[in-house]
Design a protein around this motif. Structure first.
Motif, short mmCIF file in Angstrom:
data_model
loop_
_atom_site.label_atom_id
_atom_site.label_comp_id
_atom_site.label_asym_id
_atom_site.label_seq_id
_atom_site.Cartn_x
_atom_site.Cartn_y
_atom_site.Cartn_z
N UNK A 1 -9.56 -6.49 -5.61
CA UNK A 1 -8.25 -5.95 -5.23
C UNK A 1 -8.08 -4.59 -5.90
N UNK A 2 -7.74 -3.58 -5.09
CA UNK A 2 -7.48 -2.25 -5.62
C UNK A 2 -6.02 -2.10 -5.97
N UNK A 3 -5.41 -1.00 -5.56
CA UNK A 3 -3.98 -0.78 -5.80
C UNK A 3 -3.25 -0.94 -4.48
N UNK A 4 -2.83 -2.16 -4.19
CA UNK A 4 -2.15 -2.46 -2.93
C UNK A 4 -3.08 -2.68 -1.77
N UNK A 5 -4.39 -2.71 -2.01
CA UNK A 5 -5.37 -2.89 -0.94
C UNK A 5 -6.43 -3.88 -1.40
N UNK A 6 -7.04 -4.57 -0.44
CA UNK A 6 -7.99 -5.65 -0.73
C UNK A 6 -9.36 -5.31 -0.16
N UNK A 7 -10.40 -5.39 -0.98
CA UNK A 7 -11.76 -5.08 -0.57
C UNK A 7 -12.54 -6.38 -0.41
N UNK B 1 0.83 -1.20 0.00
CA UNK B 1 0.00 0.00 0.00
C UNK B 1 0.86 1.26 0.00
N UNK B 2 1.99 1.24 0.70
CA UNK B 2 2.90 2.38 0.69
C UNK B 2 3.45 2.61 -0.72
N UNK B 3 3.84 1.53 -1.38
CA UNK B 3 4.40 1.63 -2.72
C UNK B 3 3.36 2.16 -3.71
N UNK B 4 2.14 1.69 -3.59
CA UNK B 4 1.07 2.16 -4.47
C UNK B 4 0.83 3.66 -4.27
N UNK C 1 -6.62 -7.19 4.81
CA UNK C 1 -5.36 -7.64 4.22
C UNK C 1 -4.66 -8.63 5.13
N UNK C 2 -3.91 -9.52 4.53
CA UNK C 2 -2.94 -10.34 5.23
C UNK C 2 -1.55 -9.81 4.87
N UNK C 3 -0.75 -9.54 5.87
CA UNK C 3 0.63 -9.15 5.64
C UNK C 3 1.53 -10.25 6.16
N UNK C 4 1.73 -11.25 5.35
CA UNK C 4 2.50 -12.42 5.80
C UNK C 4 3.94 -12.32 5.31
#
Length: 380
Positions: free
Chosen positions: A294-300, A85-88, A311-314
């Protein structure tokens, strides 16, 4: 570190599943989930519930096994795919500055990096519709870490892309969603080509510093954790020390639950992007799960209580999950400090997922109390 193949299906599938018994308060539900996660194999679990300026915490188990140090909900940890999400945001800000268009072909900015890349755009990298394969599935990438043979092998972005391409394309660009960390390795290369700077520098100056995320970093070469640290484990082997280059823009960042909640609120409340780019951030493509995207770096996704960002940040050593309201005003975060590579963590992961979703729905229900004007701490 970052989400592995099947991440999207896993996080969406649990949003409506039955699980632990309901408790009256969101924080009680989250604490029960943390306790259940530890009982089912995580060394420690920490969590956060935030509504407006009211923040409460949970913790269970240990943040460091050898010293039996209790898990601290304010400790720093690796956030894995939350990095995306930061990169997007950086790329969307560059577009707002008219320095690029998300519909530019990547060949324009990074020629020759992906042979036969015609048709792949920056947008398709960010929403995982490029059709490119996953580089982290290659045993040359992850096995040295899992086996403990080599703790921090160096991988250049080009080497990671080359390894991915050896696996063969998944589909033609734009055909459909296929999650691949390779996309964000390339997105970072585009940022550098446009700005002349490392993605870490852009993230720091555009997001970390303006939001005063004092415990958030984007390490580039330093493999060592620093400060108050939630140790990460794989099969109870401490894997906290790891080369951030293995995942880079796909998942190298370090943060705290508090800092990431602050970023999440800023992201979805429109503080980081102009309206046109905010609309692009949240415009989704279908995932394999009907009704979700899926959006831009984020999941709906659709939770039992309504639409959410989740989101899962694994990543190696960590298993993070986020559930947030559409405007980012209500947030639940939960982290277990072990990442398994076998199915033996399935039950524990389900309890964490279920607890995060149930706590959020208790928080977000029409009868939920209004946010308190003052911060509070809770949990145990």
């Amino acid at each position: 570190m970052t989400a592995i193949r099947g991440m999207v299906a896993a996080v969406l599938a649990v949003l409506a599943m039955p699980g632990i018994a309901r408790a009256e308060e969101p924080i009680d539900i989250l604490q029960a989930g943390a306790d259940a996660g530890v009982a089912r194999g995580y060394p420690g679990v920490i969590g956060l519930v935030r509504t407006g300026s009211d923040t409460r915490y949970v913790h269970a188990g240990y943040g460091e096994l050898s010293t039996r140090t209790p898990a601290d909900p304010k400790a720093r940890l690796r956030i894995g795919s939350f990095t995306k999400a930061f990169v997007a945001v950086v790329l969307l800000q560059l577009e707002a500055e008219h320095r690029l268009s998300l519909d530019d072909p990547i060949e324009h900015w990074i020629p020759g990096v992906v042979p036969d890349s015609a048709g792949i755009t920056i947008r398709q990298l960010l929403n995982h519709t490029s059709g490119l394969p996953e580089y982290t599935d290659d045993p040359r990438i992850s096995l040295p870490y899992i086996a403990g043979v080599e703790r921090w092998p160096a991988w250049s972005p080009q080497a990671e892309v080359d390894i991915a391409l050896q696996r063969g394309r998944i589909a033609a660009p734009g055909v459909g969603f296929a999650y691949a960390n390779t996309n964000y390795v390339l997105a970072s290369m585009v940022i550098t080509a446009v700005s002349g700077r490392h993605t870490a520098d852009e993230v720091r100056e555009r997001i970390i510093e303006p939001l005063q995320l004092r415990d958030t970093t984007y390490p580039v070469t330093d493999p060592n954790p620093h400060g108050n640290w939630l140790h990460g484990y794989t099969w109870q082997r401490d894997i906290s020390v790891a080369d951030p280059q293995i995942y880079g823009a796909a998942g190298a960042m370090i943060s705290t639950l508090d800092d990431f909640a602050t970023f999440t609120h800023a992201l979805f409340s429109g503080q980081l992007l102009p309206p046109a780019q905010q609309t692009q951030l949240t415009a989704t493509v279908p995932t394999p799960d009907a009704g979700n995207g899926y959006g831009l770096g984020v999941l709906h996704a659709q939770a039992p209580c309504g639409p959410v960002w989740t989101y899962l940040g694994r990543t190696l050593g960590y298993d993070n999950r986020l559930v947030a309201s559409p405007d980012g005003s209500r947030i639940v975060l939960l982290t277990g400090n072990e990442f398994h590579y076998l199915a033996d963590n399935a039950a524990a992961a389900r309890f964490l997922d279920d607890a995060a979703t149930r706590a959020f729905c208790a928080l977000y229900s029409p009868t939920a109390p209004s946010p308190s004007p003052s911060d509070q701490q809770g949990g145990r």
